[in-house]
Design a protein around this motif. Structure first.
Motif, PDB file in Angstrom:
ATOM      1  N   MET A   1       0.850  -1.165   0.000  1.00 45.59           N
ATOM      2  CA  MET A   1       0.000   0.000   0.000  1.00 45.59           C
ATOM      3  C   MET A   1       0.905   1.241   0.000  1.00 45.59           C
ATOM      4  O   MET A   1       1.888   1.294   0.730  1.00 45.59           O
ATOM      5  N   PRO A   2       0.574   2.269  -0.780  1.00 47.73           N
ATOM      6  CA  PRO A   2       1.384   3.488  -0.790  1.00 47.73           C
ATOM      7  C   PRO A   2       1.296   4.228   0.542  1.00 47.73           C
ATOM      8  O   PRO A   2       0.305   4.141   1.248  1.00 47.73           O
ATOM      9  N   GLU A   3       2.358   4.948   0.858  1.00 44.82           N
ATOM     10  CA  GLU A   3       2.385   5.732   2.087  1.00 44.82           C
ATOM     11  C   GLU A   3       2.528   7.205   1.745  1.00 44.82           C
ATOM     12  O   GLU A   3       3.111   7.562   0.728  1.00 44.82           O
ATOM     13  N   LEU A   4       1.999   8.050   2.615  1.00 43.45           N
ATOM     14  CA  LEU A   4       2.074   9.485   2.455  1.00 43.45           C
ATOM     15  C   LEU A   4       2.501  10.081   3.786  1.00 43.45           C
ATOM     16  O   LEU A   4       1.903   9.786   4.826  1.00 43.45           O
ATOM     17  N   GLU A   5       3.540  10.880   3.775  1.00 42.29           N
ATOM     18  CA  GLU A   5       3.991  11.543   4.992  1.00 42.29           C
ATOM     19  C   GLU A   5       3.600  13.014   4.903  1.00 42.29           C
ATOM     20  O   GLU A   5       3.899  13.686   3.916  1.00 42.29           O
ATOM     21  N   VAL A   6       2.907  13.491   5.937  1.00 37.31           N
ATOM     22  CA  VAL A   6       2.444  14.871   5.972  1.00 37.31           C
ATOM     23  C   VAL A   6       2.876  15.496   7.292  1.00 37.31           C
ATOM     24  O   VAL A   6       2.668  14.915   8.355  1.00 37.31           O
ATOM     25  N   ASN A   7       3.476  16.654   7.241  1.00 40.68           N
ATOM     26  CA  ASN A   7       3.834  17.413   8.435  1.00 40.68           C
ATOM     27  C   ASN A   7       2.921  18.626   8.532  1.00 40.68           C
ATOM     28  O   ASN A   7       2.752  19.356   7.545  1.00 40.68           O
ATOM     29  N   PHE A   8       2.323  18.830   9.692  1.00 44.57           N
ATOM     30  CA  PHE A   8       1.421  19.964   9.879  1.00 44.57           C
ATOM     31  C   PHE A   8       1.383  20.344  11.351  1.00 44.57           C
ATOM     32  O   PHE A   8       1.749  19.574  12.222  1.00 44.57           O
ATOM     33  N   ASP A   9       0.971  21.578  11.608  1.00 35.77           N
ATOM     34  CA  ASP A   9       0.774  22.073  12.967  1.00 35.77           C
ATOM     35  C   ASP A   9      -0.719  22.172  13.233  1.00 35.77           C
ATOM     36  O   ASP A   9      -1.514  22.400  12.316  1.00 35.77           O
ATOM     37  N   VAL A  10      -1.105  22.028  14.507  1.00 35.53           N
ATOM     38  CA  VAL A  10      -2.513  22.085  14.893  1.00 35.53           C
ATOM     39  C   VAL A  10      -2.669  23.203  15.918  1.00 35.53           C
ATOM     40  O   VAL A  10      -1.936  23.255  16.900  1.00 35.53           O
ATOM     41  N   TYR A  11      -3.627  24.106  15.666  1.00 32.94           N
ATOM     42  CA  TYR A  11      -3.886  25.235  16.551  1.00 32.94           C
ATOM     43  C   TYR A  11      -5.365  25.314  16.896  1.00 32.94           C
ATOM     44  O   TYR A  11      -6.219  24.921  16.102  1.00 32.94           O
ATOM     45  N   CYS A  12      -5.659  25.857  18.077  1.00 31.74           N
ATOM     46  CA  CYS A  12      -7.040  26.061  18.522  1.00 31.74           C
ATOM     47  C   CYS A  12      -7.675  27.169  17.679  1.00 31.74           C
ATOM     48  O   CYS A  12      -7.091  28.243  17.528  1.00 31.74           O
ATOM     49  N   ALA A  13      -8.849  26.917  17.153  1.00 31.32           N
ATOM     50  CA  ALA A  13      -9.535  27.912  16.335  1.00 31.32           C
ATOM     51  C   ALA A  13     -10.044  29.079  17.178  1.00 31.32           C
ATOM     52  O   ALA A  13     -10.221  30.179  16.667  1.00 31.32           O
ATOM     53  N   SER A  26      -2.631   7.703  14.758  1.00 28.89           N
ATOM     54  CA  SER A  26      -2.417   6.257  14.743  1.00 28.89           C
ATOM     55  C   SER A  26      -2.782   5.726  13.358  1.00 28.89           C
ATOM     56  O   SER A  26      -3.558   6.336  12.634  1.00 28.89           O
ATOM     57  N   GLN A  27      -2.208   4.606  13.017  1.00 32.03           N
ATOM     58  CA  GLN A  27      -2.436   4.009  11.702  1.00 32.03           C
ATOM     59  C   GLN A  27      -3.346   2.803  11.837  1.00 32.03           C
ATOM     60  O   GLN A  27      -3.033   1.865  12.551  1.00 32.03           O
ATOM     61  N   GLY A  28      -4.490   2.868  11.171  1.00 33.75           N
ATOM     62  CA  GLY A  28      -5.385   1.722  11.119  1.00 33.75           C
ATOM     63  C   GLY A  28      -5.031   0.862   9.930  1.00 33.75           C
ATOM     64  O   GLY A  28      -4.020   1.081   9.255  1.00 33.75           O
ATOM     65  N   ARG A  29      -5.859  -0.112   9.653  1.00 28.97           N
ATOM     66  CA  ARG A  29      -5.566  -1.016   8.534  1.00 28.97           C
ATOM     67  C   ARG A  29      -5.696  -0.316   7.193  1.00 28.97           C
ATOM     68  O   ARG A  29      -4.901  -0.542   6.284  1.00 28.97           O
ATOM     69  N   TYR A  30      -6.713   0.550   7.057  1.00 28.02           N
ATOM     70  CA  TYR A  30      -6.953   1.185   5.765  1.00 28.02           C
ATOM     71  C   TYR A  30      -6.762   2.698   5.772  1.00 28.02           C
ATOM     72  O   TYR A  30      -6.704   3.309   4.718  1.00 28.02           O
ATOM     73  N   ARG A  31      -6.683   3.305   6.961  1.00 33.79           N
ATOM     74  CA  ARG A  31      -6.549   4.765   7.002  1.00 33.79           C
ATOM     75  C   ARG A  31      -5.940   5.215   8.321  1.00 33.79           C
ATOM     76  O   ARG A  31      -5.995   4.502   9.321  1.00 33.79           O
ATOM     77  N   ALA A  32      -5.378   6.394   8.293  1.00 31.01           N
ATOM     78  CA  ALA A  32      -4.796   6.975   9.500  1.00 31.01           C
ATOM     79  C   ALA A  32      -5.913   7.596  10.345  1.00 31.01           C
ATOM     80  O   ALA A  32      -6.954   8.007   9.829  1.00 31.01           O
TER      81      ALA A  32
END
Length: 64
Positions: A1-13, A26-32
């Motif tokens: 299965m292809p993998e995708l690495e994404v870096n992002f920041d999370v802020y309170c709206a 966490s990584q599930g069987r079919y989706r993160a």
């Protein structure tokens, strides 16, 4: 299965506080899976607002 690495920041709206420490990936069987806990500052503010609202309501009832 292809993998995708994404870096992002999370802020309170609401207040803009950084939530990277409140975020779990966490990584599930079919989706993160991405879980973000509420901002501690906004929870504290909501609790204080609720306390003040309840206090004002109780004072109004007491005056009747």
């Amino acid at each position: 299965m292809p993998e995708l690495e994404v870096n992002f920041d999370v802020y309170c709206a609401s207040c803009g506080a950084g939530l990277c420490g409140n975020t779990t990936v966490s990584q599930g069987r079919y989706r993160a899976k991405l879980e973000i806990e509420p901002c501690d500052e906004c929870i504290t503010k909501a609790n204080q607002d609720g306390f003040q609202d309840g206090k004002a309501e109780g004072q109004e009832e007491n005056e009747e």
